[in-house]
Scaffold this active site. Structure first.
Site, PDB file in Angstrom:
ATOM      1  N   ASP A   1       0.796  -1.240   0.000  1.00 58.23           N
ATOM      2  CA  ASP A   1       0.000   0.000   0.000  1.00 58.23           C
ATOM      3  C   ASP A   1       0.824   1.283   0.000  1.00 58.23           C
ATOM      4  O   ASP A   1       0.268   2.381  -0.105  1.00 58.23           O
ATOM      5  CB  ASP A   1      -0.967  -0.007   1.212  1.00 58.23           C
ATOM      6  CG  ASP A   1      -0.235  -0.173   2.559  1.00 58.23           C
ATOM      7  OD1 ASP A   1      -0.846  -0.749   3.482  1.00 58.23           O
ATOM      8  OD2 ASP A   1       0.928   0.259   2.678  1.00 58.23           O
TER       9      ASP A   1
ATOM     10  N   HIS B   1       6.652  -7.687  -1.114  1.00 53.33           N
ATOM     11  CA  HIS B   1       5.613  -8.271  -1.970  1.00 53.33           C
ATOM     12  C   HIS B   1       5.182  -7.311  -3.074  1.00 53.33           C
ATOM     13  O   HIS B   1       4.114  -7.462  -3.640  1.00 53.33           O
ATOM     14  CB  HIS B   1       4.395  -8.675  -1.129  1.00 53.33           C
ATOM     15  CG  HIS B   1       4.674  -9.807  -0.193  1.00 53.33           C
ATOM     16  ND1 HIS B   1       3.889 -10.080   0.908  1.00 53.33           N
ATOM     17  CD2 HIS B   1       5.664 -10.731  -0.172  1.00 53.33           C
ATOM     18  CE1 HIS B   1       4.370 -11.136   1.554  1.00 53.33           C
ATOM     19  NE2 HIS B   1       5.458 -11.552   0.910  1.00 53.33           N
TER      20      HIS B   1
END
Ligand code: BV8
Length: 242
Positions: free
Chosen positions: A105, A120
């Site tokens: 995010d 990730h």
């Protein structure tokens, strides 16, 4: 201040090299659902573990694209919470602090943390599904965009289950883990590998390990200090003691 928080502050105050591993729990207080929380609305019927795979994308590219578009719109409105800001404050202290995040995010960077290892990947990056090349800009098309060079679909620049961690991120995280004297795990269920193995690796090379999570996880029994609670409350109190 609880005894454990005091002990954790003492450890962090003396630390020379700190690795902080974060998971989606750190972003929960920013309104971003954790990865395994029941998803909302239309997406409640889907299991993220099933959607975050190349197989799901090949099976139904548009469905997976829409899921990521929904997540992008949700995350784009999110702001860092006090937990992110506390980690940014810690990262600015003299000792070397490496933040390895499983989150996609970008909220650590938004809070001002500089050297973040995005283990990730990142939700706001598009890459060519066929070639893996990164697109210069993110498209938020409602229809799945295609690669200008080869015509293949674009996909989000995240690491799907069954895909290997990008070498640069894996090497950087491994190097930091091998020489840290404190390992701090925050807001992760510690079930997704290889990040789930970090606490063990750090402990085996002599680091002191600390976990912050409201719930038990597979590493709760092996960490030296366990601070049970929300990162948005615990981290600011912990960093303020340093
Ligand atoms: C790989 C990007 C080589 C996409 C994600 C060994 C054993 C078993 C399985 C495997 C293994 N090695 C590899 C695997 C397979 C797999 C895996 O681990 N599967 C699991 C499910 C068993 N791993 C992989 O495929 C990895 N690749 O190893 O490559 C390889 C290749 C092929 C075959 C074998 C090996 C790649 C994994 C990366 C997957 N991509 N994200 C996207 O986001 O769409 S993972 C995804 O899970 C997110 O990144 C998320 O961050 C991450 C971890 O989850 P958490 O962050 O921990 O989130 P979760 O919801 O689970 O938990 C939230 C926690 O927060 C909870 O504990 C909660 O209590 C806490 N919390 C809640 N509120 C708060 C809070 N904490 C603090 N404060 C709060 N307020």
């Amino acid at each position: 201040m609880t005894q454990d928080l005091g002990a954790a502050a003492d450890i962090l105050r003396r630390a020379q090299r700190v690795v902080v591993l974060t998971g989606s729990g750190v972003s929960a207080e920013s309104g971003v659902p954790t990865f395994r929380n029941a998803q909302e609305g239309l997406w409640a019927q889907y299991d993220p573990l099933q959607l975050a795979t190349a197989e799901a994308f090949l099976d139904d590219p548009n469905l997976v694209w829409q899921w990521y578009r929904w997540r992008r719109e949700l995350v784009a409105k999110a702001e860092p919470n006090p937990g992110h800001h506390a980690i940014a404050q810690l990262s600015k202290r003299s000792q070397s602090v490496t933040v390895v995040t499983q989150n996609v995010d970008g909220l650590h960077q938004k809070a001002g943390t500089d050297n973040v290892i995005e283990f990730h990947g990142n939700l706001f990056v598009d890459q060519c599904f066929a070639e893996g090349t990164i697109e210069k800009e993110t498209k938020s098309h409602d229809v799945i965009p295609t690669c200008q060079r080869c015509g293949s679909y674009l996909r989000p620049g995240v690491v799907w289950f069954g895909e290997s961690i990008p070498t640069v991120a894996l090497d950087a995280a491994t190097a930091a883990l091998s020489e840290c004297d404190v390992f701090l795990s925050v807001g992760t269920s510690s079930v997704v590998w290889p990040a789930a193995g970090f606490a063990d690796i750090a402990a085996n090379q002599g680091a002191t390990t600390i976990e912050i999570n409201p719930e038990d996880t597979p590493i709760s029994g092996i960490t030296d200090i366990r601070l049970q609670g929300k990162s948005g409350a615990i981290l600011p109190e912990l960093i303020d003691c340093l």
